[in-house]
Structures are given as C-alpha cells and as structure tokens.
Design a protein around this motif. Structure first.
Motif, PDB file in Angstrom:
ATOM      1  N   ARG A 165       0.744  -1.411   0.049  1.00 16.38           N
ATOM      2  CA  ARG A 165      -0.087  -0.013  -0.454  1.00 16.38           C
ATOM      3  C   ARG A 165       1.337   1.477   0.081  1.00 16.38           C
ATOM      4  N   ALA A 166       2.063   0.785  -0.138  1.00 21.72           N
ATOM      5  CA  ALA A 166       3.454   2.733  -0.255  1.00 21.72           C
ATOM      6  C   ALA A 166       2.549   3.099  -1.495  1.00 21.72           C
ATOM      7  N   ASN A 167       2.928   4.928  -1.641  1.00 23.33           N
ATOM      8  CA  ASN A 167       3.167   5.301  -1.836  1.00 23.33           C
ATOM      9  C   ASN A 167       4.432   5.656  -2.958  1.00 23.33           C
ATOM     10  N   LEU A 168       4.433   4.807  -3.977  1.00 26.37           N
ATOM     11  CA  LEU A 168       5.873   4.897  -5.007  1.00 26.37           C
ATOM     12  C   LEU A 168       6.179   5.681  -6.211  1.00 26.37           C
ATOM     13  N   TYR A 169       5.018   6.727  -6.224  1.00 26.00           N
ATOM     14  CA  TYR A 169       4.260   7.240  -7.406  1.00 26.00           C
ATOM     15  C   TYR A 169       5.872   8.320  -8.085  1.00 26.00           C
ATOM     16  N   GLY A 170       6.079   7.735  -9.112  1.00 27.83           N
ATOM     17  CA  GLY A 170       7.226   8.797  -9.766  1.00 27.83           C
ATOM     18  C   GLY A 170       8.680   7.963  -9.686  1.00 27.83           C
ATOM     19  N   CYS A 171       8.577   6.930  -8.709  1.00 34.38           N
ATOM     20  CA  CYS A 171       9.730   6.502  -8.118  1.00 34.38           C
ATOM     21  C   CYS A 171      10.828   5.826  -9.240  1.00 34.38           C
ATOM     22  N   ASP A 172      12.716   6.281  -8.722  1.00 36.64           N
ATOM     23  CA  ASP A 172      13.393   5.921  -9.021  1.00 36.64           C
ATOM     24  C   ASP A 172      13.721   4.095  -8.867  1.00 36.64           C
ATOM     25  N   LEU A 173      13.025   3.189  -9.503  1.00 36.00           N
ATOM     26  CA  LEU A 173      13.810   2.011  -8.923  1.00 36.00           C
ATOM     27  C   LEU A 173      14.884   0.975  -9.874  1.00 36.00           C
ATOM     28  N   ARG A 174      15.664   1.903 -10.752  1.00 40.71           N
ATOM     29  CA  ARG A 174      15.995   1.548 -11.499  1.00 40.71           C
ATOM     30  C   ARG A 174      16.977   0.347 -11.511  1.00 40.71           C
ATOM     31  N   ASN A 175      17.062  -0.742 -11.167  1.00 42.32           N
ATOM     32  CA  ASN A 175      18.294  -1.780 -11.080  1.00 42.32           C
ATOM     33  C   ASN A 175      18.479  -1.972 -10.002  1.00 42.32           C
ATOM     34  N   ALA A 176      17.021  -1.723  -8.678  1.00 47.82           N
ATOM     35  CA  ALA A 176      17.226  -2.509  -7.688  1.00 47.82           C
ATOM     36  C   ALA A 176      16.749  -3.631  -7.262  1.00 47.82           C
ATOM     37  N   ASP A 177      17.094  -4.549  -6.328  1.00 45.86           N
ATOM     38  CA  ASP A 177      17.199  -5.612  -5.865  1.00 45.86           C
ATOM     39  C   ASP A 177      16.115  -5.394  -5.354  1.00 45.86           C
ATOM     40  N   LEU A 178      14.736  -5.832  -5.339  1.00 48.11           N
ATOM     41  CA  LEU A 178      13.398  -6.537  -4.805  1.00 48.11           C
ATOM     42  C   LEU A 178      12.722  -7.611  -5.623  1.00 48.11           C
ATOM     43  N   ARG A 179      13.824  -8.524  -4.881  1.00 52.81           N
ATOM     44  CA  ARG A 179      13.525  -9.934  -5.153  1.00 52.81           C
ATOM     45  C   ARG A 179      12.998 -10.348  -3.326  1.00 52.81           C
ATOM     46  N   PHE A 180      10.998 -10.987  -3.227  1.00 47.63           N
ATOM     47  CA  PHE A 180      10.784 -10.965  -2.684  1.00 47.63           C
ATOM     48  C   PHE A 180      10.348 -10.365  -1.907  1.00 47.63           C
ATOM     49  N   ALA A 181       9.973  -8.732  -2.790  1.00 48.12           N
ATOM     50  CA  ALA A 181       9.323  -8.076  -1.661  1.00 48.12           C
ATOM     51  C   ALA A 181       7.861  -8.008  -2.048  1.00 48.12           C
ATOM     52  N   ARG A 182       7.241  -7.210  -1.373  1.00 46.28           N
ATOM     53  CA  ARG A 182       6.101  -7.170  -0.990  1.00 46.28           C
ATOM     54  C   ARG A 182       5.529  -5.742  -1.633  1.00 46.28           C
ATOM     55  N   PHE A 183       4.703  -5.584  -2.846  1.00 46.30           N
ATOM     56  CA  PHE A 183       4.037  -4.374  -3.521  1.00 46.30           C
ATOM     57  C   PHE A 183       2.553  -4.614  -3.865  1.00 46.30           C
ATOM     58  N   ASP A 184       2.029  -4.937  -1.978  1.00 46.14           N
ATOM     59  CA  ASP A 184       0.479  -5.592  -3.562  1.00 46.14           C
ATOM     60  C   ASP A 184      -0.390  -4.355  -3.319  1.00 46.14           C
ATOM     61  N   ARG A 185      -0.980  -3.930  -3.820  1.00 44.92           N
ATOM     62  CA  ARG A 185      -2.501  -2.289  -3.832  1.00 44.92           C
ATOM     63  C   ARG A 185      -1.679  -1.258  -3.691  1.00 44.92           C
ATOM     64  N   ALA A 186       0.439  -1.520  -4.064  1.00 48.54           N
ATOM     65  CA  ALA A 186       1.333  -0.132  -3.559  1.00 48.54           C
ATOM     66  C   ALA A 186       0.887   0.972  -5.285  1.00 48.54           C
TER      67      ALA A 186
END
Length: 398
Positions: A72-93
C-alpha cells in the motif's frame, strides 16, 4: 533524475524507520515514514518494512531491497532502476510513473499494484510547472525481471516493458491493454483473464503461456512464439463417454485391486474439466503428457503413476501420495507440494519403486514438509523453491 533530491545521513534515516515501526505497532512516538524526494541510491535496506509509507519521487537506484515490504506504499514516480527487489511485497502499492528498468523483482508480490504511467510536476519560478524525469521515459519496465512474480490484478495499461522477463509470473486478471511488450519473455506465465487488448507482443516468447479467457482484441502477436499455449479447456470425450467416467473406472480398479473397473491409459489428456479430483485413488494411472494445470489435487493418491512430462503447474498437491510416481520432465512450477509423499513405494518382497523427478521443473514450488526420501532429482530445476521442513537432502540430486 534531473531534479535535485535531498540526501539523508544514516542517523536520520534510522530515526525515520524506527518511528515508522512504532507507527505500525501503534505505539507512542510513531509516525508514518515520509521519504518523498529522498535520494537513497545504493542503500542497503533488505527486509525493511515501509508498508503505507510515502516514497513519492524517491530515488532508490541500485538499492538492496530484498524481502522489503511496500504494501500500500506510495511510490509514485519513484526511481527503482537496477534495484534488488527479489521477494519484495508491493501489494496494492502505487507505482504509477515509477521506473523499474533493469530491476530484479523475482518472486515479488505485486497483487493489485498500479503500474500505469504517470509524471510529477514541480513548481519552478522561471519555467512554471516543470516535469520530473528519469533518464528515459517514466513508467518504463524495460529489461525488468518479474520471474515468478505475482502480478494478479495489477494495472499496467500502456506500460513499456520491452524485453522484460515475466517467466512463470502470475498475471491473472492483469490489465495490460496498449502495453508495449515487444520481445518480452512470457513463457509459462499465467494470463488467465488478462486484458491484452491493443498490446504489442510482437516477437515475445509465449511458449507454454496460459491464455484462458485472455482478451487479445487488436493485440499484435506478429512473430511471437505461442508454442504450447494453453487456452480455455474443453470437455474431453473418449468413445463418446466423458473423461470422468474413465477416471471412475480407474479408481474402482485401484481400490479393488483389479476386481472391478479397469486400468486406464490417459496419456496427453486434458484433465481440467474432469471433475473433483481431490482425494481420489488413482494409483498406477498412465497420464504421461497430461494437462492438470491449476487443479486442486490435494490428498490424491497417485502411487506409481506415470506423469512423465505432465503439466502440473500451480496444482495443489498438498498431502498427496506420489510414492514411486514417475515425474520425469514434469512441469511443477508454483505447485503446492506441502506434505506430499514422494518417497519410495514398497512393492513387497524387498522391492522398492523410487519417485523420479529427474529434469522436472520445480521453480517456485512449495515443498514444505514434503518427503523426498531417495527420490531421483537429477537435473531437476529447483530455483526459488520453499523447502522448510522438507528432507530435501535425502533425495538423489547428482
């Protein structure tokens, strides 16, 4: 990014995260984290809980965020290039306008996530409203890795995901209309009920993709590889009798030791409309190459069954008895094998029939508490399996 972002020292960041943790625990001194327009480039934040936090326009380029929680986080316009997001949770974000180019989201959960395009405008004294931009167009998912990720119900209208990796991902019900998926790898993905109207999927790999009730009006599939695609199942009849009759005959044979019914050879058959198969006794069934995708087979008895090259992806095999089963080359990606018995089958007289999962595909499968005693697993693909409580070390893997 062209916009100057605020830098944070480790102490300030730690204070924000501690206050956010107190907020989540509903304790005094708690405050929801506000990391909007903060530069967190290359930051190591594995397992951090930023659910419900505000990260609008933040820069997390190359950050280590494995197992992080952004629900549920607000990541509008966020720069996540090349980030390690394995197993991360973004449900309803809210990931509208976020740039995920080259990010690794293997096995991440993005259920109901908003990944549509979006841009952020800043007030500028000289230029009036000024757009914040990444190095390339915002909302881009080019070369991002979603291998095994859960994107069910995600909104990705118009997204650009050229050459992105969606292998074995769950895209059921995802809205991908007008998306640019040129040369994307969607092999083994579940596109059940997805909206691909007007999407560009030219040159994409769709081998083994599940496209049941998938909307494809105006979809560009030029040069796409659709080998082995599964579409909407149809009722199977053999000699004008429905498949479920033959399943019942085999069960009678198995239960009575051959006194009733008859042993069935159902090679290559599509079982998806064969009725309820939970706890059925189908010992020694010949079903090599059969399609059982997504079925609830919990508690089923398939001792000594021939399931070579069978499609068991996303099946629920919890508590099933598969002792001595031949599963060579079987597709078990995302299958639930919790508590499944894959040990040897005692044939009497000191003879044992070992389960054989050689060259089976078990990526993202749940093997918790499964019994793999002496099971053959030569060249089996076991990337990202869950094996808590499983005697995995007793299997033959070399």
């Amino acid at each position: 990014m062209s916009t100057t972002l605020q830098m944070l020292d480790q102490g300030s960041l730690r204070h924000i995260l501690e206050a956010h943790n107190l907020f989540k625990l509903r304790k005094a001194g708690g405050r929801i984290a506000n990391l909007s327009y903060i530069d967190l480039t290359d930051m190591k934040l594995e397992g951090v809980d930023l659910s419900d936090a505000n990260l609008t326009g933040a820069r997390l380029y190359g950050a280590s965020l494995r197992d992080a929680n952004f629900t549920r986080a607000n990541l509008y316009g966020c720069d996540l290039r090349n980030a390690d997001l394995r197993f991360a949770r973004f449900d309803r974000a809210d990931l509208r306008g976020a740039c995920l180019r080259g990010a690794n989201l293997t096995a991440a959960s993005l259920i109901g996530t908003d990944l549509r395009e979006g841009m952020i405008a800043f007030k500028d004294e000289k230029q009036g409203l000024r757009l914040m931009k990444h190095e390339k167009r915002a909302g881009e998912l080019d070369h991002a890795i979603f291998n095994g990720a859960d994107l069910s119900g995600a909104r990705m209208n118009g997204m650009q995901a050229v050459s992105a990796d969606f292998r074995d991902a769950n895209l059921a019900g995802a809205v991908m209309s007008q998306a640019k998926l040129r040369k994307a790898n969607l092999s083994g993905a579940n596109l059940t009920g997805a909206d691909l109207n007007g999407a560009d999927v030219s040159g994409a790999d769709l081998t083994g993709t599940v496209m049941v009730e998938t909307q494809t009006s105006g979809c560009n599939l030029r040069e796409a590889d659709t080998t082995g695609t599964l579409d909407t199942p149809k009722e199977v009849f053999i000699d004008e009798r429905p498949l479920r009759d033959f399943v019942a005959l085999h069960e009678d044979w198995a239960k009575t030791g051959g006194a009733k019914g008859s042993r069935q050879v159902l090679s290559g058959v599509d079982f998806r409309l064969a009725g309820d198969l939970r706890k059925r006794v189908l010992t020694m069934l010949e079903a090599d190459g059969a399609i059982l995708f997504g079925l609830d087979l919990s508690g089923i008895e398939l001792q000594g069954a021939n399931l070579i090259n069978a499609d068991l992806r996303r099946c629920n095999l919890a508590g099933a008895d598969l002792r001595g089963a031949r599963l060579i080359g079987a597709k078990l990606t995302h299958a639930n094998l919790t508590g499944t018995n894959l040990g040897p089958l005692d044939l009497g007289g000191g003879r044992l029939m070992r389960s054989d999962l050689s060259r089976a595909h078990l990526s993202h499968a749940n093997l918790s508490n499964a019994d793999l005693t002496r099971a053959r697993m030569l060249e089996a693909v076991t990337e990202h399996v869950i094996d808590k409580g499983c005697n995995y070390m007793l299997a033959e893997r070399a």
